[in-house]
Scaffold this motif. Structure first.
Motif, short mmCIF file in Angstrom:
data_model
loop_
_atom_site.label_atom_id
_atom_site.label_comp_id
_atom_site.label_asym_id
_atom_site.label_seq_id
_atom_site.Cartn_x
_atom_site.Cartn_y
_atom_site.Cartn_z
N ASP A 165 3.82 -10.20 4.16
CA ASP A 165 5.25 -10.47 4.30
C ASP A 165 6.16 -9.41 3.68
O ASP A 165 7.32 -9.68 3.43
CB ASP A 165 5.62 -11.85 3.72
N ARG A 166 5.65 -8.23 3.43
CA ARG A 166 6.52 -7.16 2.94
C ARG A 166 7.38 -6.66 4.09
O ARG A 166 6.92 -6.59 5.23
CB ARG A 166 5.68 -6.01 2.38
N GLN A 167 8.62 -6.30 3.79
CA GLN A 167 9.51 -5.77 4.82
C GLN A 167 9.07 -4.38 5.27
O GLN A 167 9.15 -4.06 6.45
CB GLN A 167 10.95 -5.72 4.29
N ARG A 168 8.63 -3.57 4.34
CA ARG A 168 8.18 -2.22 4.67
C ARG A 168 6.71 -2.08 4.29
O ARG A 168 6.26 -2.60 3.28
CB ARG A 168 8.99 -1.18 3.88
#
Length: 71
Positions: free
Chosen positions: A54-57
């Motif tokens: 679930d990390r954005q980057r």
């Protein structure tokens, strides 16, 4: 969007070779853009085949069922 192309088998093989991977790694392995690789990974996540951290980057995607078989 479906992951329906001549890359299907390559994608499946990549998941078994790298059960934990990033969009960048998949792009390198399949010879496609990172954006396309991320689209494939998101479709597989929506279908429950993969899950991510679930990390954005630089999210990492996990082929959970296969990882469970290996551990």
């Amino acid at each position: 969007e479906n992951v329906q192309s001549s890359k299907n088998m390559d994608l499946i093989n990549c998941l078994f070779k790298f059960p934990m991977l990033t969009g960048k790694k998949l792009a390198e392995d399949l010879g496609i853009s990172t954006a396309q690789a991320l689209r494939y990974l998101r479709v597989l996540e929506q279908k429950g085949v993969l899950y991510s951290n679930d990390r954005q980057r630089n999210a990492t995607y996990y082929f959970g069922e296969y990882i469970r078989l290996l551990t």
